[in-house]
Motif scaffolding. Structure first.
Motif, mmCIF file in Angstrom:
data_model
loop_
_atom_site.group_PDB
_atom_site.id
_atom_site.type_symbol
_atom_site.label_atom_id
_atom_site.label_comp_id
_atom_site.label_asym_id
_atom_site.label_seq_id
_atom_site.Cartn_x
_atom_site.Cartn_y
_atom_site.Cartn_z
ATOM 1 N N ASN A 170 0.848 -1.190 0.000
ATOM 2 C CA ASN A 170 0.000 0.000 0.000
ATOM 3 C C ASN A 170 0.885 1.242 0.000
ATOM 4 O OD1 ASN A 170 -2.482 -1.337 0.079
ATOM 5 N ND2 ASN A 170 -2.438 -1.521 2.305
ATOM 6 N N PHE A 171 0.458 2.275 -0.670
ATOM 7 C CA PHE A 171 1.191 3.540 -0.655
ATOM 8 C C PHE A 171 0.197 4.684 -0.803
ATOM 9 C CE2 PHE A 171 0.485 2.953 -5.097
ATOM 10 C CZ PHE A 171 0.553 4.189 -5.696
ATOM 11 N N THR A 172 0.653 5.898 -0.510
ATOM 12 C CA THR A 172 -0.191 7.083 -0.634
ATOM 13 C C THR A 172 -0.021 7.672 -2.028
ATOM 14 O OG1 THR A 172 0.003 7.562 1.723
ATOM 15 C CG2 THR A 172 -0.741 9.349 0.306
ATOM 16 N N LEU A 173 -1.061 7.566 -2.825
ATOM 17 C CA LEU A 173 -1.023 8.066 -4.200
ATOM 18 C C LEU A 173 -1.361 9.547 -4.234
ATOM 19 C CD1 LEU A 173 -0.973 7.627 -7.321
ATOM 20 C CD2 LEU A 173 -3.421 7.156 -7.151
ATOM 21 N N ARG A 174 -0.526 10.314 -4.921
ATOM 22 C CA ARG A 174 -0.810 11.724 -5.186
ATOM 23 C C ARG A 174 -0.784 11.939 -6.698
ATOM 24 N NH1 ARG A 174 3.269 15.307 -2.212
ATOM 25 N NH2 ARG A 174 1.862 16.953 -2.929
ATOM 26 N N ALA A 175 -1.405 12.999 -7.137
ATOM 27 C CA ALA A 175 -1.479 13.275 -8.571
ATOM 28 C C ALA A 175 -1.517 14.773 -8.800
ATOM 29 C CB ALA A 175 -2.715 12.619 -9.193
ATOM 30 N N MET A 176 -1.111 15.174 -9.989
ATOM 31 C CA MET A 176 -1.139 16.592 -10.347
ATOM 32 C C MET A 176 -1.533 16.742 -11.805
ATOM 33 S SD MET A 176 2.768 17.771 -11.039
ATOM 34 C CE MET A 176 2.125 19.351 -11.505
ATOM 35 N N LEU A 177 -2.074 17.905 -12.126
ATOM 36 C CA LEU A 177 -2.441 18.212 -13.501
ATOM 37 C C LEU A 177 -1.214 18.755 -14.214
ATOM 38 C CD1 LEU A 177 -4.979 18.032 -15.211
ATOM 39 C CD2 LEU A 177 -5.434 20.420 -14.694
ATOM 40 N N PHE A 178 -0.655 17.936 -15.104
ATOM 41 C CA PHE A 178 0.592 18.285 -15.782
ATOM 42 C C PHE A 178 0.360 19.278 -16.914
ATOM 43 C CE2 PHE A 178 3.843 17.293 -19.027
ATOM 44 C CZ PHE A 178 4.997 17.565 -18.288
ATOM 45 N N CYS A 179 -0.725 19.095 -17.666
ATOM 46 C CA CYS A 179 -1.017 20.001 -18.768
ATOM 47 C C CYS A 179 -2.485 19.895 -19.137
ATOM 48 C CB CYS A 179 -0.142 19.706 -19.994
ATOM 49 S SG CYS A 179 -0.482 18.096 -20.743
ATOM 50 N N THR A 180 -2.984 20.871 -19.863
ATOM 51 C CA THR A 180 -4.354 20.853 -20.377
ATOM 52 C C THR A 180 -4.322 21.136 -21.868
ATOM 53 O OG1 THR A 180 -4.700 23.214 -19.914
ATOM 54 C CG2 THR A 180 -5.332 21.649 -18.190
ATOM 55 N N ILE A 181 -5.254 20.530 -22.568
ATOM 56 C CA ILE A 181 -5.391 20.743 -24.013
ATOM 57 C C ILE A 181 -6.830 21.158 -24.274
ATOM 58 C CG2 ILE A 181 -5.188 19.708 -26.304
ATOM 59 C CD1 ILE A 181 -3.388 17.564 -25.001
ATOM 60 N N SER A 182 -7.033 22.357 -24.769
ATOM 61 C CA SER A 182 -8.390 22.826 -25.037
ATOM 62 C C SER A 182 -8.398 23.650 -26.311
ATOM 63 C CB SER A 182 -8.919 23.675 -23.870
ATOM 64 O OG SER A 182 -8.059 24.759 -23.625
ATOM 65 N N ILE A 183 -9.510 23.593 -27.013
ATOM 66 C CA ILE A 183 -9.688 24.364 -28.250
ATOM 67 C C ILE A 183 -10.741 25.432 -27.972
ATOM 68 C CG2 ILE A 183 -10.304 24.278 -30.685
ATOM 69 C CD1 ILE A 183 -9.495 21.348 -30.675
ATOM 70 N N CYS A 184 -10.291 26.659 -27.794
ATOM 71 C CA CYS A 184 -11.214 27.741 -27.442
ATOM 72 C C CYS A 184 -11.668 28.515 -28.667
ATOM 73 C CB CYS A 184 -10.546 28.678 -26.440
ATOM 74 S SG CYS A 184 -10.087 27.859 -24.900
ATOM 75 N N ARG A 185 -10.725 28.887 -29.501
ATOM 76 C CA ARG A 185 -11.084 29.621 -30.715
ATOM 77 C C ARG A 185 -10.022 29.368 -31.776
ATOM 78 N NH1 ARG A 185 -11.025 35.669 -28.599
ATOM 79 N NH2 ARG A 185 -12.309 34.623 -27.041
ATOM 80 N N LYS A 186 -10.376 29.608 -33.015
ATOM 81 C CA LYS A 186 -9.473 29.330 -34.124
ATOM 82 C C LYS A 186 -9.214 30.639 -34.871
ATOM 83 C CE LYS A 186 -11.704 24.841 -34.522
ATOM 84 N NZ LYS A 186 -12.697 25.120 -33.466
#
Length: 429
Positions: A370-386
């Motif tokens: 068993n271990f303590t799992l942590r996580a983070m948001l490394f990057c985001t990909i979104s299409i807002c406008r062109k």
């Protein structure tokens, strides 16, 4: 295993021994998944309450008895299988086939993997217990008396698949449901309309209040599929748990950019947060979203926004495979979420904050620890406008055919010539 003792008198020796065996299994399962609480299946708690003390669970069961129909201990470690024997055999075959072909993730076949879906839904006990009970009941109920091929749930899901593939409207699919229900003749469990098929719709707690505070649009139909139970399930598979450490132990380090782990961003994060970077099993995640019209009709005032998550700890040949891309949110309504998308992301943000600040206890099947799992948001990909720069045709040769095309661009031909590049002195001035 005969479990008829579960609904006999509570003062018999057989019942007491059965309860003790059940509590032992429940404790082992809780320890395996790193959970400090045990769900209580007594007649009053009905698997909706959790307690830290196993003695309290035992006391509830001896005094009150089990909730009705809890023959499969799905909340305490047993695999979710339907009550029909044929479906049980098929589910076992599907699970064995999936486990023996883990690396061949591109061949999905005709396996609907209902048991996996049920286990995913089962993960968060506090958010949707009633919905899960409804799904579980449908997964074990034959479509009609004597039917061994379809349950109510599997039939509805397959009809939904046909609806999506052929881009049918709700009205058209309702007409088909009514026709099929009449054709079956005998009493059956098939819903009468598309609306009845959506039995699991629910609003996220607090979403209406958040929208009202922001003075935004009313809450849309929101589906949130909790991410933490699925992370636990990834690590519960020994091969997946090993692959999640590929970035630290299995990759080729030759100075080339082959994976996000080779990027300066990954290294800077590990340097800035050494406690996080020291645990190779901590997850770095990528989040992406974009809107679509599921009906394929651009004139329809309907927008569906799926929010997807990928785990960058995995090797590059796995992290973008469908098997490992997690659908977290479906935001559906007549309009796009726009700037209010943060309101709909609120349940996901809460889980990500907990994974970053506190972490959750997870069982690693590869190392059997068993271990303590942590996580983070490394990057985001979104299409807002062109953005499109129409005047760039001036850089083409004067006789280039694109200069004469009107409909393809802005409705005009291009006859101008681009000016010469400016010198540094001119730019400075």
């Amino acid at each position: 295993m005969d479990r008829s003792w579960m609904y006999k008198k509570h003062n018999t020796l057989e019942y007491v021994h059965g309860v003790q065996e059940f509590v032992k299994i429940a404790e082992e399962y809780a320890s395996k998944i790193g959970e400090n609480y045990i769900v209580c299946p007594c007649y009053d708690c009905r698997n909706l309450k959790k307690f830290r003390s196993s003695e309290q669970i035992k006391e509830h069961l001896i005094r009150r008895g089990f909730k009705l129909g809890y023959d499969w201990w799905i909340w305490h470690g047993e695999t979710v299988l339907t009550s029909n024997s044929t479906n049980q055999r098929e589910c076992r075959k599907n699970v064995e086939k999936d486990q023996s072909n883990e690396n061949n993730v591109g061949n999905d076949g005709d396996n609907d993997r209902l048991d996996e879906m049920m286990r995913d839904m089962q993960g968060d006990l506090n958010e949707m217990p009633q919905e899960f009970e409804s799904f579980f009941a449908s997964s074990g109920k034959p479509l009609f008396s004597g039917c061994s091929k379809f349950t109510k749930l599997s039939a509805v899901l397959k009809l939904y698949t046909v609806k999506a593939k052929n881009k049918w409207s709700d009205k058209r699919s309702t007409e088909l449901l009514e026709l099929l229900k009449g054709m079956l003749l005998i009493e059956n469990e098939l819903p009468c309309s598309t609306y009845e098929c959506g039995a699991s719709r629910y609003k996220q707690k607090g979403l209406d209040d958040a929208c009202e505070q922001k003075k935004g649009p009313p809450a849309k139909l929101l589906w949130y599929l909790p991410v933490i139970p699925r992370f636990k399930r990834l690590f519960a598979n020994a091969k997946d748990a090993k692959n999640l450490q590929w970035h630290a132990s299995g990759r080729k380090e030759d100075g080339k950019l082959r994976h996000p782990v080779d990027s300066p961003q990954w290294k800077n994060i590990n340097k800035k947060f050494p406690d996080f970077g020291a645990e190779n099993r901590n997850l770095k995640l990528g989040l992406c979203t974009d809107g679509m019209n599921p009906n394929g009709n651009m004139s329809s005032r309907h927008s569906t926004w799926p929010v997807l998550l990928t785990v960058y700890n995995l090797p590059p040949w796995l992290c973008m495979k469908r098997k490992y891309i997690m659908l977290l949110l479906l935001i559906s309504g007549p309009k796009q979420p726009g700037n209010d998308i943060d309101v709909y992301l609120a349940p996901l943000i809460e889980d990500l904050k907990m994974l970053w600040n506190e972490g959750v206890t997870v069982f690693d099947a590869h190392s059997q620890t068993n271990f303590t799992l942590r996580a983070m948001l490394f990057c985001t990909i979104s299409i807002c406008r062109k953005n499109v720069f129409m005047s760039h045709r001036t850089f083409l040769p004067i006789d280039h055919p694109y200069r004469k095309r009107k409909k393809t661009f802005n409705g005009k031909s291009e006859t101008g010539v681009a000016r010469l590049p400016l010198s540094g002195d001119v730019v400075y001035e």
